[in-house]
Write a protein that holds these residues in place. Structure first.
Motif, PDB file in Angstrom:
ATOM      1  N   ASP A 110       3.593  11.300  16.796  1.00  0.00           N
ATOM      2  CA  ASP A 110       3.888  10.052  16.086  1.00  0.00           C
ATOM      3  C   ASP A 110       5.315  10.009  15.548  1.00  0.00           C
ATOM      4  O   ASP A 110       5.858   8.924  15.324  1.00  0.00           O
ATOM      5  CB  ASP A 110       2.916   9.862  14.915  1.00  0.00           C
ATOM      6  CG  ASP A 110       1.519   9.492  15.384  1.00  0.00           C
ATOM      7  OD1 ASP A 110       1.396   9.025  16.536  1.00  0.00           O
ATOM      8  OD2 ASP A 110       0.570   9.673  14.608  1.00  0.00           O
ATOM      9  N   ILE A 111       5.899  11.170  15.339  1.00  0.00           N
ATOM     10  CA  ILE A 111       7.231  11.203  14.727  1.00  0.00           C
ATOM     11  C   ILE A 111       8.314  11.683  15.690  1.00  0.00           C
ATOM     12  O   ILE A 111       9.498  11.496  15.452  1.00  0.00           O
ATOM     13  CB  ILE A 111       7.216  12.089  13.456  1.00  0.00           C
ATOM     14  CG1 ILE A 111       8.476  11.856  12.623  1.00  0.00           C
ATOM     15  CG2 ILE A 111       7.056  13.567  13.790  1.00  0.00           C
ATOM     16  CD1 ILE A 111       8.434  12.508  11.258  1.00  0.00           C
ATOM     17  N   ILE A 112       7.907  12.277  16.828  1.00  0.00           N
ATOM     18  CA  ILE A 112       8.867  12.744  17.833  1.00  0.00           C
ATOM     19  C   ILE A 112       8.482  12.184  19.199  1.00  0.00           C
ATOM     20  O   ILE A 112       7.322  12.233  19.595  1.00  0.00           O
ATOM     21  CB  ILE A 112       8.896  14.282  17.938  1.00  0.00           C
ATOM     22  CG1 ILE A 112       9.195  14.930  16.592  1.00  0.00           C
ATOM     23  CG2 ILE A 112       9.937  14.731  18.967  1.00  0.00           C
ATOM     24  CD1 ILE A 112       9.108  16.459  16.612  1.00  0.00           C
ATOM     25  N   SER A 113       9.463  11.665  19.911  1.00  0.00           N
ATOM     26  CA  SER A 113       9.282  11.316  21.318  1.00  0.00           C
ATOM     27  C   SER A 113      10.369  12.030  22.102  1.00  0.00           C
ATOM     28  O   SER A 113      11.409  12.402  21.548  1.00  0.00           O
ATOM     29  CB  SER A 113       9.383   9.805  21.525  1.00  0.00           C
ATOM     30  OG  SER A 113      10.649   9.327  21.112  1.00  0.00           O
ATOM     31  N   CYS A 114      10.121  12.242  23.381  1.00  0.00           N
ATOM     32  CA  CYS A 114      11.152  12.907  24.196  1.00  0.00           C
ATOM     33  C   CYS A 114      11.175  12.299  25.589  1.00  0.00           C
ATOM     34  O   CYS A 114      10.169  11.770  26.078  1.00  0.00           O
ATOM     35  CB  CYS A 114      10.916  14.413  24.253  1.00  0.00           C
ATOM     36  SG  CYS A 114       9.366  14.933  25.025  1.00  0.00           S
ATOM     37  N   GLU A 115      12.333  12.374  26.208  1.00  0.00           N
ATOM     38  CA  GLU A 115      12.522  11.753  27.518  1.00  0.00           C
ATOM     39  C   GLU A 115      13.700  12.392  28.231  1.00  0.00           C
ATOM     40  O   GLU A 115      14.591  12.981  27.600  1.00  0.00           O
ATOM     41  CB  GLU A 115      12.789  10.257  27.357  1.00  0.00           C
ATOM     42  CG  GLU A 115      14.039   9.941  26.535  1.00  0.00           C
ATOM     43  CD  GLU A 115      14.181   8.461  26.237  1.00  0.00           C
ATOM     44  OE1 GLU A 115      15.114   7.855  26.806  1.00  0.00           O
ATOM     45  OE2 GLU A 115      13.368   7.923  25.445  1.00  0.00           O
ATOM     46  N   THR A 116      13.689  12.291  29.550  1.00  0.00           N
ATOM     47  CA  THR A 116      14.836  12.765  30.313  1.00  0.00           C
ATOM     48  C   THR A 116      15.983  11.772  30.135  1.00  0.00           C
ATOM     49  O   THR A 116      15.768  10.556  30.044  1.00  0.00           O
ATOM     50  CB  THR A 116      14.499  12.890  31.809  1.00  0.00           C
ATOM     51  OG1 THR A 116      13.985  11.641  32.292  1.00  0.00           O
ATOM     52  CG2 THR A 116      13.485  13.985  32.049  1.00  0.00           C
ATOM     53  N   GLY A 117      17.181  12.298  30.069  1.00  0.00           N
ATOM     54  CA  GLY A 117      18.332  11.436  29.887  1.00  0.00           C
ATOM     55  C   GLY A 117      19.626  12.212  29.990  1.00  0.00           C
ATOM     56  O   GLY A 117      19.649  13.438  29.875  1.00  0.00           O
ATOM     57  N   ASP A 118      20.693  11.486  30.214  1.00  0.00           N
ATOM     58  CA  ASP A 118      22.026  12.047  30.385  1.00  0.00           C
ATOM     59  C   ASP A 118      22.887  11.625  29.199  1.00  0.00           C
ATOM     60  O   ASP A 118      23.038  10.435  28.921  1.00  0.00           O
ATOM     61  CB  ASP A 118      22.618  11.516  31.700  1.00  0.00           C
ATOM     62  CG  ASP A 118      24.000  12.051  31.996  1.00  0.00           C
ATOM     63  OD1 ASP A 118      24.580  12.754  31.143  1.00  0.00           O
ATOM     64  OD2 ASP A 118      24.523  11.742  33.080  1.00  0.00           O
ATOM     65  N   CYS A 119      23.442  12.591  28.496  1.00  0.00           N
ATOM     66  CA  CYS A 119      24.222  12.280  27.298  1.00  0.00           C
ATOM     67  C   CYS A 119      25.443  11.411  27.601  1.00  0.00           C
ATOM     68  O   CYS A 119      25.977  10.756  26.700  1.00  0.00           O
ATOM     69  CB  CYS A 119      24.667  13.572  26.617  1.00  0.00           C
ATOM     70  SG  CYS A 119      25.877  14.523  27.561  1.00  0.00           S
TER      71      CYS A 119
END
Length: 250
Positions: A110-119
């Motif tokens: 509920d407080i953390i989500s994560c995903e692939t991504g390029d900075c």
């Protein structure tokens, strides 16, 4: 193959053993460094809702530490409702798979989500994060300047960037010990445990090739950050860099 793709493949390959090796090889001192960084993330802002982006989040150790501190400060500030959110972004889906298992186990979805991504090409709109953190990942940016400018774009005016990164100690004797360990011992241990000796040759080499404190603080200023600071931990084995986005853009 572009360097970015090689980095992704390397971390995908060592993801399942990464946490165990990381803590063993640092003697768990990395946890202390993260705790010190938390103070710069939050300062005295207990309970204020904050949107935080954790770039190069890996298997989620820092994202989880940030979320726990966020929840603790919410309680200290008298809040009974969930406030704030941590978004983790990483190139490696393998590392994120490990992170998702941790989030499920700890009930932190509920407080953390994560995903692939390029900075260097973040999907987020500008001015949307109160804080951006990068723990032990900025040395892997393919285009460091472009990545830092992208971080500046997504920070809110007055928002803060906090970077933790390994570095070479300034003291000659400790630098000798550091090089002995990182260049000779770490690749052997890491290679035997993970089965990928090349990855554990790359990791210390990336530390040795990272700019010194004067050069990197200069880069942060050139990319548009203000109030840039630097602090060394554990005789310079780890360094924390911070910078802020100007409240008003020129």
């Amino acid at each position: 193959m572009p360097r970015k793709e090689k980095i992704r493949e390397m971390f995908d390959g060592i993801a399942t053993d990464y946490d165990r090796l990381n803590h063993i090889m640092s003697l768990d001192i990395d946890k202390t460094w993260r705790r010190r960084a938390l103070k710069r993330i939050f300062n005295a802002e207990a309970g204020r809702p904050m949107e935080i982006l954790d770039i190069a989040c890996g298997t989620g150790d820092f994202s989880i530490a940030i979320a726990r501190e966020m929840l603790r400060r919410n309680v200290a500030g008298g809040s009974r409702e969930l406030t704030g959110h941590v978004t983790g972004v990483d190139l490696s889906e393998g590392m994120l798979e490990v992170m998702r298992k941790k989030l499920d186990a700890e009930g932190l979805n509920d407080i953390i989500s994560c995903e692939t991504g390029d900075c260097e090409n973040l999907r987020f709109s500008g001015d949307c994060f109160d804080r951006v953190t990068v723990a032990f990942g900025v040395r892997n940016f393919e285009n460091r300047g472009k990545g830092l400018k992208e971080i500046l774009r997504v920070l809110k005016p007055g928002g803060r960037l906090i970077i933790l990164e390994l570095s070479v100690p300034s003291n000659a004797f400790f630098r000798w010990l550091f090089n002995l360990y990182f260049l000779n011992i770490l690749p052997v241990i890491g290679g035997k445990v993970s089965g990928d000796k090349a990855a554990y040759k790359y990791l210390p080499a990336s530390v040795l090739n990272f700019p010194g404190k004067k050069e990197f603080t200069g880069t942060l200023k050139e990319c548009g950050f203000i109030n840039v600071t630097h602090k060394a931990f554990t005789l310079g084995v780890c360094r924390m860099y911070t910078g802020e986005k100007p409240s008003t853009q020129p």
